[in-house]
Scaffold this active site. Structure first.
Site, mmCIF file in Angstrom:
data_model
loop_
_atom_site.group_PDB
_atom_site.id
_atom_site.type_symbol
_atom_site.label_atom_id
_atom_site.label_comp_id
_atom_site.label_asym_id
_atom_site.label_seq_id
_atom_site.Cartn_x
_atom_site.Cartn_y
_atom_site.Cartn_z
ATOM 1 C CB ILE A 135 61.992 29.656 59.285
ATOM 2 C CG1 ILE A 135 62.197 31.227 59.162
ATOM 3 C CG2 ILE A 135 61.037 29.858 60.428
ATOM 4 C CD1 ILE A 135 61.505 32.445 58.822
ATOM 5 N N PRO A 136 62.942 26.296 59.968
ATOM 6 C CG PRO A 136 64.271 25.182 61.547
ATOM 7 C CD PRO A 136 64.111 26.555 60.805
ATOM 8 C CB CYS A 137 57.841 25.549 59.689
ATOM 9 S SG CYS A 137 57.566 25.224 58.019
ATOM 10 C CG HIS A 138 61.090 20.639 58.454
ATOM 11 N ND1 HIS A 138 61.811 21.761 58.003
ATOM 12 C CD2 HIS A 138 62.483 19.875 58.832
ATOM 13 C CE1 HIS A 138 63.170 21.775 57.923
ATOM 14 N NE2 HIS A 138 63.436 20.364 58.425
#
Length: 169
Positions: A135-138
């Site tokens: 889950i690419p919160c970056h």
């Protein structure tokens, strides 16, 4: 539900992961030591470590290594999000739709999760992301284009992930 965990070293550092038969429930960002990765995992779980299960998440490990080397895995892994609040689930799903090498704002995330006025809640969903990178919160940034909030190793790791994706997108 019975949880178990594993810890392994990647080219970027140590990663701890926990899950159930339904899939991955928690994972850490790469940390410089196994102790820090395990501390991050316990903090994320808000509970003591469950049973150790070496090699329980081999598919995740292989795909994560592929990602950290600059490839774009399809993330063919199951996630256990049974206990996730509905807005967080929608925010995490929206986050997963952000293409590799691109970013979106917290405002975009809130709107995509169904409530344009819930920008702070969208930020909290990213802050409580239990499975970073998958889950690419970056990829979520401030409306000013700045990097804001990032757990574990902090903003330098967020920038490193964005640089990796930009170079290999």
């Amino acid at each position: 539900m019975e949880l178990y965990y594993d810890i392994f070293e990647t080219g970027w550092g140590w990663v701890a992961v926990a899950g159930s038969r339904k899939g991955i429930r928690y994972a850490t960002l790469p940390e410089p030591s196994p102790e820090r990765a395990l501390d991050d995992l316990e903090r994320s779980m808000r509970a003591p470590l469950p049973e150790y299960a070496p090699d329980a998440f081999e598919s995740y490990r292989a795909q994560l290594e592929e990602y950290l080397k600059g490839s774009a895995p399809a993330w063919d892994i199951r996630l256990d999000m049974e206990d996730v609040a509905p807005f967080f689930r929608r925010a995490w799903d929206a986050c997963r739709s952000i293409p590799r090498g691109e970013t979106r704002t917290y405002e975009w995330l809130a709107a995509s999760a169904g409530n344009i006025k819930a920008v702070r809640a969208a930020g909290q969903a990213m802050a409580r992301n239990r499975i970073p990178i998958v889950i690419p919160c970056h990829r979520v940034i401030g409306k000013d284009g700045g990097l804001h909030g990032f757990g574990g190793p902090g903003l330098p790791m967020k920038q490193r992930l964005l640089n990796l994706e930009a170079a290999s997108a």
